[in-house]
Design a protein around this motif. Structure first.
Motif, PDB file in Angstrom:
ATOM      1  N   TRP A 204      40.609  46.096  39.163  1.00 17.58           N
ATOM      2  CA  TRP A 204      41.715  46.729  38.457  1.00 17.58           C
ATOM      3  C   TRP A 204      41.298  48.122  38.011  1.00 17.58           C
ATOM      4  CZ3 TRP A 204      46.684  46.415  37.922  1.00 17.58           C
ATOM      5  CH2 TRP A 204      47.330  46.927  36.807  1.00 17.58           C
TER       6      TRP A 204
ATOM      7  N   ARG B  10      39.355  40.451  41.160  1.00 18.26           N
ATOM      8  CA  ARG B  10      40.261  39.492  41.804  1.00 18.26           C
ATOM      9  C   ARG B  10      39.704  39.071  43.154  1.00 18.26           C
ATOM     10  NH1 ARG B  10      46.736  40.394  42.160  1.00 18.26           N
ATOM     11  NH2 ARG B  10      46.453  39.702  39.981  1.00 18.26           N
TER      12      ARG B  10
ATOM     13  N   THR C 215      38.987  38.160  34.041  1.00 14.85           N
ATOM     14  CA  THR C 215      39.393  39.258  33.166  1.00 14.85           C
ATOM     15  C   THR C 215      38.451  39.319  31.968  1.00 14.85           C
ATOM     16  OG1 THR C 215      41.712  39.036  33.806  1.00 14.85           O
ATOM     17  CG2 THR C 215      41.245  40.219  31.763  1.00 14.85           C
TER      18      THR C 215
ATOM     19  N   THR D 297      37.890  45.884  34.179  1.00 16.54           N
ATOM     20  CA  THR D 297      38.098  44.722  33.312  1.00 16.54           C
ATOM     21  C   THR D 297      38.590  43.510  34.091  1.00 16.54           C
ATOM     22  OG1 THR D 297      40.367  45.458  32.851  1.00 16.54           O
ATOM     23  CG2 THR D 297      38.627  46.135  31.290  1.00 16.54           C
ATOM     24  N   ARG D 298      38.873  43.675  35.386  1.00 12.25           N
ATOM     25  CA  ARG D 298      39.375  42.552  36.180  1.00 12.25           C
ATOM     26  C   ARG D 298      38.772  42.596  37.594  1.00 12.25           C
ATOM     27  NH1 ARG D 298      45.900  43.206  35.389  1.00 12.25           N
ATOM     28  NH2 ARG D 298      45.846  43.935  33.208  1.00 12.25           N
TER      29      ARG D 298
ATOM     30  N   GLU E  89      41.339  35.363  39.536  1.00  7.81           N
ATOM     31  CA  GLU E  89      40.669  36.548  39.012  1.00  7.81           C
ATOM     32  C   GLU E  89      39.983  36.277  37.685  1.00  7.81           C
ATOM     33  OE1 GLU E  89      43.629  39.596  38.711  1.00  7.81           O
ATOM     34  OE2 GLU E  89      44.100  39.130  36.628  1.00  7.81           O
TER      35      GLU E  89
ATOM     36  N   TYR F 169      45.541  47.389  41.599  1.00  5.80           N
ATOM     37  CA  TYR F 169      44.393  46.714  42.209  1.00  5.80           C
ATOM     38  C   TYR F 169      43.987  47.450  43.477  1.00  5.80           C
ATOM     39  CZ  TYR F 169      44.920  42.682  39.122  1.00  5.80           C
ATOM     40  OH  TYR F 169      44.984  41.869  38.021  1.00  5.80           O
TER      41      TYR F 169
END
Length: 420
Positions: A112, A147, A80, A144-145, A78, A117
């Motif tokens: 996220w 994956r 970030t 912000t993430r 992932e 998730y």
């Protein structure tokens, strides 16, 4: 393998199109993120996934790679960011060394929400093509993430690069045409040779490309059973499965590349042609059966249903209508050595085909399928800097990186006819 001719050709004209205004390139947001992963082999690096280096191939032995060998099952990597990013597009380049690390059986993107998730919404599909970026567009998310969740298949999984964008940058990679530097010269030589050898190159309208696009992303086949052997229902289904598996290998080369619109191109066998109905040992009506309709001293499915004979795409006299039409024939001939291919389909030996039903790469069939999409033979010359590839008969038994880029080059030159 002999390449059988396409239809008669016309003269070709050329014209120049004025250049349009420059468009600002989309920014790859991945390079500003911090990478992490569920597991990383001690000799690999998760930093590879967003270092901004475009891999030369899925088996990149020069640049950093992220891999999870020997771990299998569900794995993830992932990106970030320190602040939320607006995302709509991602491009993923898989690591596959044809050994312990292979493309995943399946994968998806998750973002996220701040507490969990979730899968990205309205994803266009998740292709698993080798040697190219696999592009996914989805409904806008602010996160912000991001994956990449991978489920292992034949081995552990890995990634070479992940890119993320606010808007679609176009194409399947960093640009609409991005072959490895060492292949640029031989690819240009091949295309120049094709243009000089086939004067109706751009006027001809029955390549495999035309067939797939006319069907909206699928292909229909007729099996010409040019043999006295019997066929069980189980064998019929195996023949279909092998055909679909080999065809998929070529289509996976295109998935996510240069505005190719399909992540999957289903293969349907709509008919079987045979001399004697008793040879086909099933009674269901899953396919149309054509008995003793002879052309070229071999059984064939009805001409009114064949695209070769009806290139307008209309099938007014096809029993069952257009849904029963066939684009190509799989012509299986007893005692036939080598192969032949063209816009009409592929011809190979029935004994060879039946003995390779479970083979990963049925290389003669793959070679002839390449001809159906326009790829040439290389009997009397070899492009600069390459030696062994599938379309140079006898030098490779699977689709190589050079074969893949030759196929993509055909799409690059023909895609404008489909408004891509």
């Amino acid at each position: 393998m002999k390449r059988m001719a396409f239809l008669p050709i016309l003269l070709l004209g050329f014209f120049l199109v004025p250049a349009g205004p420059a468009v600002a390139a989309e920014v790859n947001l991945a390079t500003t993120a911090t990478p992490s992963a569920s597991y990383t082999s001690s000799w690999e690096s998760v930093a590879a996934i967003n270092d901004g280096i475009d891999p030369p191939s899925s088996n990149d032995t020069v640049n950093r790679r992220w891999g999870t060998w020997p771990n299998t099952g569900q794995q993830w990597a992932e990106l970030t960011w320190a602040q939320a990013q607006t995302l709509r597009v991602a491009q993923v380049y898989f690591f596959d060394d044809n050994g312990g690390v292979r493309v995943p059986a399946s994968w998806k993107l998750q973002y996220w929400t701040g507490s969990a998730y979730n899968d990205v919404p309205n994803a266009t599909g998740y292709p698993t093509a080798l040697n190219t970026y696999n592009k996914v567009t989805f409904g806008q998310v602010s996160t912000t993430r991001l994956r990449v969740l991978l489920q292992s298949g034949q081995g552990s999984v890995g990634l070479l690069e992940v890119k993320a964008f606010t808007n679609d940058p176009g194409g399947g990679g960093p640009s609409t045409w991005n072959p490895p530097a060492n292949l640029v010269t031989p690819l240009n030589e091949v295309w120049s040779h094709v243009e000089s050898t086939y004067p109706d190159l751009y006027g001809f309208r029955n390549y495999g490309w035309d067939q797939v696009m006319a069907n909206g992303g699928s292909i229909n086949y007729c099996v010409r059973w040019d043999s006295s052997a019997t066929v069980t229902a189980a064998q019929r289904d195996q023949i279909h499965a092998t055909l679909a598996r080999q065809f998929k290998k070529w289509m996976d080369v295109m998935a996510g590349h240069n505005n190719w619109p399909y992540t999957n191109v289903p293969v349907k066998v709509v008919g079987w042609a045979v001399r004697d109905r008793a040879q086909l040992q099933w009674s269901d009506n899953s396919v149309d059966i054509y008995v003793n309709n002879i052309r070229e001293n071999a059984p064939q499915c009805a001409e009114p249903c064949g695209r070769f004979f009806n290139q307008s795409g209309n099938y007014p006299n096809c029993p069952g209508g257009a849904s029963h039409h066939y684009d190509m024939s799989l012509w299986l001939t007893a005692g036939f050595g080598g192969g032949a291919g063209g816009d009409w389909g592929q011809r190979i030996g029935s004994e060879y085909y039946m003995s390779n039903l479970n083979t990963d790469n049925v290389h003669i069939l793959l070679h002839e399928m390449g001809h159906s999409f326009g790829l040439d033979d290389f009997y009397d010359w070899t492009p600069t800097g390459v030696c062994c590839f599938l379309m140079k008969a006898g030098s490779a038994t699977s689709i190589t990186d050079f074969d893949a880029w030759m196929l993509r080059d055909w799409w690059r030159h023909l895609k404008s006819r489909y408004g891509r």
